[in-house]
Scaffold this motif. Structure first.
Motif, PDB file in Angstrom:
ATOM      1  N   MET A 177       0.812  -1.221   0.000  1.00 43.40           N
ATOM      2  CA  MET A 177       0.000   0.000   0.000  1.00 43.40           C
ATOM      3  C   MET A 177       0.844   1.269   0.000  1.00 43.40           C
ATOM      4  O   MET A 177       0.315   2.378  -0.175  1.00 43.40           O
ATOM      5  CB  MET A 177      -0.914   0.018   1.232  1.00 43.40           C
ATOM      6  CG  MET A 177      -2.234  -0.695   1.044  1.00 43.40           C
ATOM      7  SD  MET A 177      -3.324   0.141  -0.134  1.00 43.40           S
ATOM      8  CE  MET A 177      -3.839   1.575   0.807  1.00 43.40           C
ATOM      9  N   ILE A 178       2.153   1.143   0.188  1.00 38.87           N
ATOM     10  CA  ILE A 178       3.015   2.320   0.338  1.00 38.87           C
ATOM     11  C   ILE A 178       2.892   3.296  -0.836  1.00 38.87           C
ATOM     12  O   ILE A 178       2.776   4.513  -0.624  1.00 38.87           O
ATOM     13  CB  ILE A 178       4.478   1.898   0.571  1.00 38.87           C
ATOM     14  CG1 ILE A 178       4.623   1.262   1.960  1.00 38.87           C
ATOM     15  CG2 ILE A 178       5.430   3.090   0.429  1.00 38.87           C
ATOM     16  CD1 ILE A 178       6.005   0.731   2.263  1.00 38.87           C
ATOM     17  N   PRO A 179       2.925   2.848  -2.110  1.00 37.91           N
ATOM     18  CA  PRO A 179       2.791   3.822  -3.219  1.00 37.91           C
ATOM     19  C   PRO A 179       1.503   4.633  -3.156  1.00 37.91           C
ATOM     20  O   PRO A 179       1.532   5.855  -3.358  1.00 37.91           O
ATOM     21  CB  PRO A 179       2.842   2.938  -4.469  1.00 37.91           C
ATOM     22  CG  PRO A 179       3.589   1.717  -4.044  1.00 37.91           C
ATOM     23  CD  PRO A 179       3.191   1.480  -2.626  1.00 37.91           C
ATOM     24  N   ALA A 180       0.382   3.975  -2.865  1.00 32.91           N
ATOM     25  CA  ALA A 180      -0.894   4.696  -2.793  1.00 32.91           C
ATOM     26  C   ALA A 180      -0.914   5.663  -1.622  1.00 32.91           C
ATOM     27  O   ALA A 180      -1.418   6.793  -1.735  1.00 32.91           O
ATOM     28  CB  ALA A 180      -2.050   3.701  -2.669  1.00 32.91           C
ATOM     29  N   LEU A 181      -0.329   5.252  -0.493  1.00 36.88           N
ATOM     30  CA  LEU A 181      -0.294   6.125   0.675  1.00 36.88           C
ATOM     31  C   LEU A 181       0.623   7.326   0.433  1.00 36.88           C
ATOM     32  O   LEU A 181       0.340   8.438   0.904  1.00 36.88           O
ATOM     33  CB  LEU A 181       0.166   5.340   1.900  1.00 36.88           C
ATOM     34  CG  LEU A 181      -0.792   4.229   2.356  1.00 36.88           C
ATOM     35  CD1 LEU A 181      -0.150   3.393   3.466  1.00 36.88           C
ATOM     36  CD2 LEU A 181      -2.112   4.817   2.837  1.00 36.88           C
ATOM     37  N   LEU A 182       1.718   7.113  -0.300  1.00 33.19           N
ATOM     38  CA  LEU A 182       2.603   8.229  -0.639  1.00 33.19           C
ATOM     39  C   LEU A 182       1.889   9.241  -1.526  1.00 33.19           C
ATOM     40  O   LEU A 182       2.080  10.449  -1.384  1.00 33.19           O
ATOM     41  CB  LEU A 182       3.872   7.713  -1.323  1.00 33.19           C
ATOM     42  CG  LEU A 182       4.872   6.976  -0.427  1.00 33.19           C
ATOM     43  CD1 LEU A 182       6.035   6.442  -1.247  1.00 33.19           C
ATOM     44  CD2 LEU A 182       5.381   7.903   0.677  1.00 33.19           C
ATOM     45  N   LEU A 369     -13.374  -2.304  -3.998  1.00 33.57           N
ATOM     46  CA  LEU A 369     -13.774  -0.924  -4.241  1.00 33.57           C
ATOM     47  C   LEU A 369     -14.924  -0.532  -3.326  1.00 33.57           C
ATOM     48  O   LEU A 369     -14.920   0.571  -2.736  1.00 33.57           O
ATOM     49  CB  LEU A 369     -14.180  -0.744  -5.698  1.00 33.57           C
ATOM     50  CG  LEU A 369     -14.791   0.612  -6.089  1.00 33.57           C
ATOM     51  CD1 LEU A 369     -13.790   1.739  -5.832  1.00 33.57           C
ATOM     52  CD2 LEU A 369     -15.237   0.601  -7.550  1.00 33.57           C
ATOM     53  N   VAL A 370     -15.895  -1.418  -3.183  1.00 31.55           N
ATOM     54  CA  VAL A 370     -17.037  -1.155  -2.290  1.00 31.55           C
ATOM     55  C   VAL A 370     -16.546  -0.951  -0.862  1.00 31.55           C
ATOM     56  O   VAL A 370     -16.985  -0.030  -0.161  1.00 31.55           O
ATOM     57  CB  VAL A 370     -18.040  -2.322  -2.362  1.00 31.55           C
ATOM     58  CG1 VAL A 370     -19.119  -2.156  -1.289  1.00 31.55           C
ATOM     59  CG2 VAL A 370     -18.675  -2.407  -3.745  1.00 31.55           C
ATOM     60  N   ALA A 410      -8.386  -5.952   2.996  1.00 31.46           N
ATOM     61  CA  ALA A 410      -7.723  -5.290   4.122  1.00 31.46           C
ATOM     62  C   ALA A 410      -7.113  -3.961   3.687  1.00 31.46           C
ATOM     63  O   ALA A 410      -7.211  -2.953   4.397  1.00 31.46           O
ATOM     64  CB  ALA A 410      -6.660  -6.211   4.705  1.00 31.46           C
ATOM     65  N   ARG A 411      -6.461  -3.954   2.510  1.00 31.32           N
ATOM     66  CA  ARG A 411      -5.862  -2.712   2.022  1.00 31.32           C
ATOM     67  C   ARG A 411      -6.930  -1.659   1.731  1.00 31.32           C
ATOM     68  O   ARG A 411      -6.764  -0.483   2.054  1.00 31.32           O
ATOM     69  CB  ARG A 411      -5.047  -2.993   0.766  1.00 31.32           C
ATOM     70  CG  ARG A 411      -3.800  -3.847   1.014  1.00 31.32           C
ATOM     71  CD  ARG A 411      -3.219  -4.363  -0.278  1.00 31.32           C
ATOM     72  NE  ARG A 411      -2.216  -5.394  -0.033  1.00 31.32           N
ATOM     73  CZ  ARG A 411      -1.870  -6.333  -0.906  1.00 31.32           C
ATOM     74  NH1 ARG A 411      -2.449  -6.367  -2.103  1.00 31.32           N
ATOM     75  NH2 ARG A 411      -0.963  -7.234  -0.595  1.00 31.32           N
ATOM     76  N   ALA A 412      -8.027  -2.087   1.130  1.00 32.21           N
ATOM     77  CA  ALA A 412      -9.110  -1.147   0.825  1.00 32.21           C
ATOM     78  C   ALA A 412      -9.703  -0.563   2.096  1.00 32.21           C
ATOM     79  O   ALA A 412     -10.129   0.602   2.114  1.00 32.21           O
ATOM     80  CB  ALA A 412     -10.194  -1.847   0.016  1.00 32.21           C
ATOM     81  N   ILE A 463      -6.213   1.651  -6.843  1.00 23.79           N
ATOM     82  CA  ILE A 463      -6.780   0.960  -8.001  1.00 23.79           C
ATOM     83  C   ILE A 463      -5.875   1.103  -9.220  1.00 23.79           C
ATOM     84  O   ILE A 463      -5.635   0.133  -9.961  1.00 23.79           O
ATOM     85  CB  ILE A 463      -8.200   1.518  -8.299  1.00 23.79           C
ATOM     86  CG1 ILE A 463      -9.142   1.182  -7.130  1.00 23.79           C
ATOM     87  CG2 ILE A 463      -8.732   0.946  -9.598  1.00 23.79           C
ATOM     88  CD1 ILE A 463     -10.514   1.834  -7.247  1.00 23.79           C
ATOM     89  N   LEU A 464      -5.348   2.313  -9.412  1.00 26.37           N
ATOM     90  CA  LEU A 464      -4.471   2.563 -10.564  1.00 26.37           C
ATOM     91  C   LEU A 464      -3.218   1.708 -10.519  1.00 26.37           C
ATOM     92  O   LEU A 464      -2.785   1.170 -11.530  1.00 26.37           O
ATOM     93  CB  LEU A 464      -4.100   4.050 -10.596  1.00 26.37           C
ATOM     94  CG  LEU A 464      -3.216   4.498 -11.758  1.00 26.37           C
ATOM     95  CD1 LEU A 464      -3.947   4.330 -13.089  1.00 26.37           C
ATOM     96  CD2 LEU A 464      -2.792   5.956 -11.577  1.00 26.37           C
ATOM     97  N   PHE A 465      -2.638   1.534  -9.342  1.00 25.09           N
ATOM     98  CA  PHE A 465      -1.423   0.745  -9.186  1.00 25.09           C
ATOM     99  C   PHE A 465      -1.694  -0.751  -9.061  1.00 25.09           C
ATOM    100  O   PHE A 465      -0.757  -1.545  -8.943  1.00 25.09           O
ATOM    101  CB  PHE A 465      -0.644   1.215  -7.953  1.00 25.09           C
ATOM    102  CG  PHE A 465      -0.135   2.619  -8.057  1.00 25.09           C
ATOM    103  CD1 PHE A 465       0.227   3.166  -9.279  1.00 25.09           C
ATOM    104  CD2 PHE A 465      -0.024   3.421  -6.919  1.00 25.09           C
ATOM    105  CE1 PHE A 465       0.698   4.468  -9.384  1.00 25.09           C
ATOM    106  CE2 PHE A 465       0.452   4.732  -7.005  1.00 25.09           C
ATOM    107  CZ  PHE A 465       0.800   5.256  -8.240  1.00 25.09           C
ATOM    108  N   GLY A 466      -2.960  -1.131  -9.077  1.00 24.96           N
ATOM    109  CA  GLY A 466      -3.304  -2.552  -8.956  1.00 24.96           C
ATOM    110  C   GLY A 466      -3.120  -3.111  -7.564  1.00 24.96           C
ATOM    111  O   GLY A 466      -2.999  -4.329  -7.386  1.00 24.96           O
ATOM    112  N   ILE A 467      -3.125  -2.231  -6.546  1.00 25.32           N
ATOM    113  CA  ILE A 467      -2.948  -2.663  -5.174  1.00 25.32           C
ATOM    114  C   ILE A 467      -4.265  -3.122  -4.565  1.00 25.32           C
ATOM    115  O   ILE A 467      -4.323  -4.069  -3.786  1.00 25.32           O
ATOM    116  CB  ILE A 467      -2.367  -1.505  -4.327  1.00 25.32           C
ATOM    117  CG1 ILE A 467      -1.022  -1.065  -4.901  1.00 25.32           C
ATOM    118  CG2 ILE A 467      -2.215  -1.904  -2.871  1.00 25.32           C
ATOM    119  CD1 ILE A 467      -0.529   0.264  -4.345  1.00 25.32           C
ATOM    120  N   ILE A 468      -5.338  -2.440  -4.950  1.00 23.98           N
ATOM    121  CA  ILE A 468      -6.664  -2.756  -4.437  1.00 23.98           C
ATOM    122  C   ILE A 468      -7.495  -3.361  -5.559  1.00 23.98           C
ATOM    123  O   ILE A 468      -7.522  -2.825  -6.665  1.00 23.98           O
ATOM    124  CB  ILE A 468      -7.369  -1.479  -3.897  1.00 23.98           C
ATOM    125  CG1 ILE A 468      -6.551  -0.910  -2.731  1.00 23.98           C
ATOM    126  CG2 ILE A 468      -8.785  -1.776  -3.476  1.00 23.98           C
ATOM    127  CD1 ILE A 468      -7.078   0.408  -2.198  1.00 23.98           C
TER     128      ILE A 468
END
Length: 468
Positions: A177-182, A369-370, A410-412, A463-468
């Motif tokens: 999740m680090i990229p999305a959190l950054l 996503l939901v 969990a990440r979502a 979503i863009l990075f394919g993490i979620i």
């Protein structure tokens, strides 16, 4: 029947803790024990609890020693130069001050405790906001959003709760999740820049000398170290006789201090050792050299031994942070009863089956996503305990039926944290608005829209990075 009892147990838990009729720890233990009897499986309660405690022990150990480690780092002055540097950078430019607020809150949030973060941030920045007549809701809003993003650290609470509830490894949830959190943190910094420009346009740019000539008040808040999460209830008034930041001729130099520069726990000669130790520890965590609980156990032991070689001093540091340790680790072990009963009795499976039937078939593959979208209102209107231990397991089971992995769920579930940190159910937010002398309603009206936007940015990046 199991479905009804399962939802009734969650609803009872949520109502009692939101109405403050029971503490989260007591509710996590007593309510599921009672419902276990209602289901007719009271004889198996011991087995459910033991299984839960066994699986949650690593998470509790990680939280315990992470709190001790970062508490010691604050005690010995690791973050003091950062605070002074940000204050010198900010000078009397409103834009720099707002950006500095976000940066400081993000850095201090490494300790994983919101109350400590807000005490240090407000103590450092409040005198500047007050003297320049800047909007104090900007201070509280920016600090809350930065802390909300950083609150997703494995030792911050939500990630550990998600790992606990779904029996996953916290690093497996957090590291991807680090990229999305950054991206979310970058958005907070950009937003701080924009809000700072707005304040600059409204007030202009002054020098500290001009400010001090205009306004002679010496209001300030000094924060010591070693205080637990419960500290700060009376932090709005400085101790009698304290000179405080920003007074007299010190204003241009180191006058604006967020931490007591003369506290006995400072270890200036060991600064670079502590800085290197922290960098190595965080690097080892990200690269997964060892399990996170082991890393923090070793780091806390080494930090205590080197900085406080005398046994009485070590005991004093441990005692200073005992409240935080007990509250957090105790909550994790209490959650073993809740999750153990919810899963052991089959209530989770029964509720998940019902939810799968209710959710439109087309939405099933998009449960992550939901969950991300639901995390915004749910973590705002209920505590993290209620969401992660009561709701997330049900959503995860429903997602699993459509092929969505528990890790994605969990990440979502972490997406809503920037908004959650301004929830009226979060005790730390009252430390924030109380020390900044801001009305809670004003803070809420200002921050909700920006915090919700931060959450959506994190979700979109995930979503863009394919993490979620």
């Amino acid at each position: 029947m199991l479905t009804i009892l399962g939802f009734a147990m969650i609803a009872t838990f949520l109502v009692l803790i939101m109405m403050k009729k029971m503490s989260p720890i007591a509710a996590l233990v007593l309510i599921p024990a009672l419902f276990c009897v209602f289901v007719g499986k009271g004889a198996h309660l011991g087995d459910y609890v033991i299984d839960g405690v066994t699986s949650l022990a690593p998470t509790a150990a990680m939280l315990m020693f992470a709190i001790v480690y970062f508490g010691v780092m604050i005690d010995v002055g690791l973050f003091d130069p950062i605070v002074r540097g940000i204050l010198k950078f900010a000078k009397a430019d409103p834009m720099r001050i707002v950006v500095g607020t976000a940066v400081l809150a993000a850095i201090v949030s490494l300790d994983g405790d919101g109350s400590t973060t807000f005490m240090i941030t407000v103590s450092a920045m409040y005198p500047l906001y007050k003297r320049l007549k800047m909007s104090l809701v900007v201070l509280t809003g920016v600090a809350a959003m930065a802390n909300g993003v950083m609150n997703t650290l494995p030792w911050g609470g939500p990630t550990a709760r998600a790992a606990t509830a779904l029996k996953l490894d916290a690093s497996d949830i957090f590291v991807p999740m680090i990229p999305a959190l950054l991206v979310g943190l970058l958005f907070v910094f950009v937003l701080s820049y924009v809000l700072g420009l707005r304040e600059r346009k409204r007030l202009g740019v002054l020098t500290l000398d001009e400010v001090l000539v205009e306004e002679k008040e010496t209001e300030t808040v000094l924060v010591g170290t070693g205080t637990g999460a419960g500290a700060g209830a009376d932090q709005g008034t400085p101790p009698a006789g304290s000179s405080g930041p920003g007074t007299g001729a010190e204003a241009e130099d180191d006058g604006f201090q967020g931490l007591d520069p003369n506290r006995a726990t400072l270890r200036p000669r060991l600064y670079w050792f502590n800085a290197l130790l922290t960098v190595v520890l965080l690097t080892a965590m990200i690269l997964e050299w060892l399990p996170i609980p082991v890393l923090f156990l070793l780091g806390a032991a080494l930090a205590l031994t080197v900085n406080f070689p005398r046994i009485p001093d070590q005991r004093a540091r441990l005692a200073a942070h005992a409240d935080n340790v007990l509250n957090v680790s105790g909550m994790v072990f209490a959650a073993a009863v809740f999750t153990g009963v919810l899963q052991g009795t089959g209530m989770v499976d029964s509720m998940a089956t019902w939810m799968v039937d209710v959710i439109p078939e087309g939405m099933g593959p998009h449960m992550a996503l939901v969950t991300g979208l639901l995390s915004l209102p749910l973590t705002y209107f209920m505590s993290n305990d209620g969401f992660y231990f009561g709701v997330l397991p049900v959503l995860a089971e429903a997602g699993a039926a459509h092929g969505v992995s528990p890790l994605e769920m969990a990440r979502a579930s972490l997406v809503g944290q920037p908004l959650h940190m301004s929830s009226p159910l979060v005790p730390a937010v009252y430390v924030l608005v109380g020390m900044a002398r801001v009305d809670f309603g004003d803070h809420t009206r200002f921050v909700v829209k920006w915090a919700a936007a931060t959450c959506l940015v994190i979700l979109g990046a995930g979503i863009l990075f394919g993490i979620i």
